[in-house]
Motif scaffolding. Structure first.
Motif, PDB file in Angstrom:
ATOM      1  N   ALA A 228      -1.397  -7.930 -42.672  1.00 34.33           N
ATOM      2  CA  ALA A 228      -1.828  -9.264 -42.839  1.00 34.33           C
ATOM      3  C   ALA A 228      -1.331  -9.863 -41.240  1.00 34.33           C
ATOM      4  CB  ALA A 228      -0.810 -10.068 -43.837  1.00 34.33           C
ATOM      5  N   ALA A 229      -2.703 -10.271 -40.695  1.00 30.24           N
ATOM      6  CA  ALA A 229      -2.524 -10.860 -39.413  1.00 30.24           C
ATOM      7  C   ALA A 229      -2.417 -12.278 -39.300  1.00 30.24           C
ATOM      8  CB  ALA A 229      -3.902 -10.530 -38.510  1.00 30.24           C
ATOM      9  N   THR A 230      -2.720 -13.041 -40.197  1.00 38.71           N
ATOM     10  CA  THR A 230      -2.453 -14.519 -40.059  1.00 38.71           C
ATOM     11  C   THR A 230      -1.755 -14.847 -41.650  1.00 38.71           C
ATOM     12  OG1 THR A 230      -4.308 -14.972 -41.361  1.00 38.71           O
ATOM     13  CG2 THR A 230      -4.226 -15.104 -38.901  1.00 38.71           C
ATOM     14  N   ALA A 231      -1.086 -16.141 -41.693  1.00 41.48           N
ATOM     15  CA  ALA A 231      -0.642 -16.539 -42.985  1.00 41.48           C
ATOM     16  C   ALA A 231      -1.802 -16.937 -43.870  1.00 41.48           C
ATOM     17  CB  ALA A 231       0.117 -17.864 -42.496  1.00 41.48           C
TER      18      ALA A 231
ATOM     19  N   PHE B 134      -7.156 -15.117 -45.592  1.00 42.60           N
ATOM     20  CA  PHE B 134      -6.173 -14.497 -44.463  1.00 42.60           C
ATOM     21  C   PHE B 134      -7.147 -13.517 -43.622  1.00 42.60           C
ATOM     22  CE2 PHE B 134      -5.265 -11.639 -47.938  1.00 42.60           C
ATOM     23  CZ  PHE B 134      -5.308 -10.447 -47.390  1.00 42.60           C
ATOM     24  N   ARG B 135      -6.438 -13.202 -42.418  1.00 40.45           N
ATOM     25  CA  ARG B 135      -7.086 -12.130 -41.749  1.00 40.45           C
ATOM     26  C   ARG B 135      -6.414 -10.910 -41.759  1.00 40.45           C
ATOM     27  NH1 ARG B 135     -11.808 -12.257 -39.099  1.00 40.45           N
ATOM     28  NH2 ARG B 135     -10.735 -11.951 -36.857  1.00 40.45           N
ATOM     29  N   LEU B 136      -7.049  -9.633 -41.905  1.00 38.35           N
ATOM     30  CA  LEU B 136      -6.171  -8.543 -42.004  1.00 38.35           C
ATOM     31  C   LEU B 136      -6.523  -7.615 -40.922  1.00 38.35           C
ATOM     32  CD1 LEU B 136      -5.044  -6.615 -44.336  1.00 38.35           C
ATOM     33  CD2 LEU B 136      -7.087  -5.595 -44.604  1.00 38.35           C
ATOM     34  N   ALA B 137      -5.612  -7.274 -40.045  1.00 33.00           N
ATOM     35  CA  ALA B 137      -5.962  -6.396 -38.987  1.00 33.00           C
ATOM     36  C   ALA B 137      -5.724  -4.817 -39.176  1.00 33.00           C
ATOM     37  CB  ALA B 137      -4.766  -6.564 -37.745  1.00 33.00           C
TER      38      ALA B 137
ATOM     39  N   GLU C 131      -8.701   1.229 -31.338  1.00 32.14           N
ATOM     40  CA  GLU C 131      -8.841  -0.157 -31.551  1.00 32.14           C
ATOM     41  C   GLU C 131      -8.684  -0.720 -32.808  1.00 32.14           C
ATOM     42  OE1 GLU C 131     -12.887  -1.261 -30.311  1.00 32.14           O
ATOM     43  OE2 GLU C 131     -13.155   0.364 -28.969  1.00 32.14           O
ATOM     44  N   THR C 132      -8.293  -2.116 -32.570  1.00 37.26           N
ATOM     45  CA  THR C 132      -8.211  -2.849 -33.873  1.00 37.26           C
ATOM     46  C   THR C 132      -9.072  -3.772 -34.343  1.00 37.26           C
ATOM     47  OG1 THR C 132      -5.578  -3.097 -33.371  1.00 37.26           O
ATOM     48  CG2 THR C 132      -6.118  -4.592 -34.910  1.00 37.26           C
ATOM     49  N   SER C 133      -9.526  -3.519 -35.696  1.00 39.61           N
ATOM     50  CA  SER C 133     -10.423  -4.608 -36.145  1.00 39.61           C
ATOM     51  C   SER C 133     -10.028  -5.353 -37.183  1.00 39.61           C
ATOM     52  CB  SER C 133     -11.532  -3.751 -36.870  1.00 39.61           C
ATOM     53  OG  SER C 133     -12.112  -2.504 -36.267  1.00 39.61           O
ATOM     54  N   PHE C 134     -10.365  -6.644 -36.926  1.00 39.05           N
ATOM     55  CA  PHE C 134     -10.021  -8.028 -37.923  1.00 39.05           C
ATOM     56  C   PHE C 134     -11.055  -8.173 -38.724  1.00 39.05           C
ATOM     57  CE2 PHE C 134      -7.564  -8.013 -34.065  1.00 39.05           C
ATOM     58  CZ  PHE C 134      -6.373  -8.321 -34.490  1.00 39.05           C
ATOM     59  N   PHE C 135     -10.526  -8.240 -40.086  1.00 34.50           N
ATOM     60  CA  PHE C 135     -11.530  -8.603 -41.328  1.00 34.50           C
ATOM     61  C   PHE C 135     -10.678 -10.022 -41.808  1.00 34.50           C
ATOM     62  CE2 PHE C 135     -11.525  -4.188 -40.695  1.00 34.50           C
ATOM     63  CZ  PHE C 135     -13.231  -3.957 -41.180  1.00 34.50           C
ATOM     64  N   THR C 136     -11.871 -10.845 -42.204  1.00 34.60           N
ATOM     65  CA  THR C 136     -11.282 -12.013 -43.100  1.00 34.60           C
ATOM     66  C   THR C 136     -11.371 -11.662 -44.504  1.00 34.60           C
ATOM     67  OG1 THR C 136     -12.220 -13.755 -41.438  1.00 34.60           O
ATOM     68  CG2 THR C 136     -11.950 -14.426 -43.729  1.00 34.60           C
TER      69      THR C 136
ATOM     70  N   SER D 273     -19.300 -11.461 -38.140  1.00 33.67           N
ATOM     71  CA  SER D 273     -18.008 -11.677 -38.669  1.00 33.67           C
ATOM     72  C   SER D 273     -18.137 -10.719 -39.790  1.00 33.67           C
ATOM     73  CB  SER D 273     -17.700 -12.861 -39.203  1.00 33.67           C
ATOM     74  OG  SER D 273     -16.428 -13.064 -39.909  1.00 33.67           O
ATOM     75  N   ALA D 274     -16.944  -9.758 -40.148  1.00 37.11           N
ATOM     76  CA  ALA D 274     -17.023  -9.090 -41.291  1.00 37.11           C
ATOM     77  C   ALA D 274     -16.007  -9.710 -42.232  1.00 37.11           C
ATOM     78  CB  ALA D 274     -16.535  -7.511 -40.845  1.00 37.11           C
ATOM     79  N   GLU D 275     -16.521  -9.919 -43.426  1.00 36.99           N
ATOM     80  CA  GLU D 275     -15.547 -10.379 -44.252  1.00 36.99           C
ATOM     81  C   GLU D 275     -15.580  -9.839 -45.665  1.00 36.99           C
ATOM     82  OE1 GLU D 275     -16.991 -14.538 -45.077  1.00 36.99           O
ATOM     83  OE2 GLU D 275     -16.445 -15.220 -42.866  1.00 36.99           O
ATOM     84  N   VAL D 276     -14.488  -9.822 -46.319  1.00 45.64           N
ATOM     85  CA  VAL D 276     -14.379  -9.030 -47.541  1.00 45.64           C
ATOM     86  C   VAL D 276     -13.945 -10.157 -48.862  1.00 45.64           C
ATOM     87  CG1 VAL D 276     -13.107  -7.318 -48.700  1.00 45.64           C
ATOM     88  CG2 VAL D 276     -13.513  -7.089 -46.443  1.00 45.64           C
ATOM     89  N   ASP D 277     -14.761  -9.998 -49.579  1.00 48.22           N
ATOM     90  CA  ASP D 277     -14.522 -10.838 -51.119  1.00 48.22           C
ATOM     91  C   ASP D 277     -13.583  -9.883 -51.660  1.00 48.22           C
ATOM     92  OD1 ASP D 277     -15.834 -13.009 -50.386  1.00 48.22           O
ATOM     93  OD2 ASP D 277     -17.697 -12.371 -51.177  1.00 48.22           O
TER      94      ASP D 277
END
Length: 158
Positions: free
Chosen positions: A12-15, A30-33, A50-55, A100-104
């Protein structure tokens, strides 16, 4: 329906941002790294790629549980539907295209390969009555309030 289902392992990269929609539906975001780890044979050690970030978005009961359970930095496993969004910044901000890559999320849990967790079942009050099945009595014998479960015994230090 042809959804692209993914499983992500990361931190978890953000609250967690938890709120209600205008219709009163809980949603958490939240954002996942995720960082690729590879073994470097020349240096004989593991290195980070490399680090990828997903919402990550979750809804309803999962959103409530995520907000109560997830903190920044915790290792997580997320499964859900991948959504790729694209847009363009306004001209005053450079007008560049963005993706932007997002995951439901369908399921989110702590990564037990990197630590332990204690599961606590959540009980929710029913807000809508469940209609009886065809031919079933409206009340079954033994229906009524659930028996109270005593709190775990704790020794006093007195």
């Amino acid at each position: 329906m042809n959804d692209t289902m993914v499983t992500l392992v990361g931190n978890a990269a953000t609250a967690v941002e938890h709120r209600l929609t205008t219709a009163g539906v809980p949603v958490a975001r939240f954002r996942l790294a995720t960082t690729v780890r590879r073994y470097d044979r020349t240096r004989e050690c593991w290195t980070d790629g490399e680090t990828s970030f997903f919402t990550v978005r979750s809804w309803r009961g999962l959103a409530d549980n995520v907000a109560a359970s997830v903190a920044v930095g915790e290792p997580l496993v997320v499964q859900g539907r991948l959504r790729v969004r694209e847009g363009e910044q306004p001209p005053e901000r450079g007008g560049q295209r963005w993706f932007s890559a997002e995951v439901d999320a369908v399921a989110i849990g702590h990564d037990l390969a990197r630590g332990t967790a204690a599961f606590r079942r959540v009980t929710r009050a029913r807000t809508d009555p469940v209609p009886p099945r065809h031919g079933a009595p409206k009340e079954l014998p033994g229906d009524g309030p659930a028996p109270e479960v005593p709190e775990p015994f704790q020794e006093s230090s007195a």
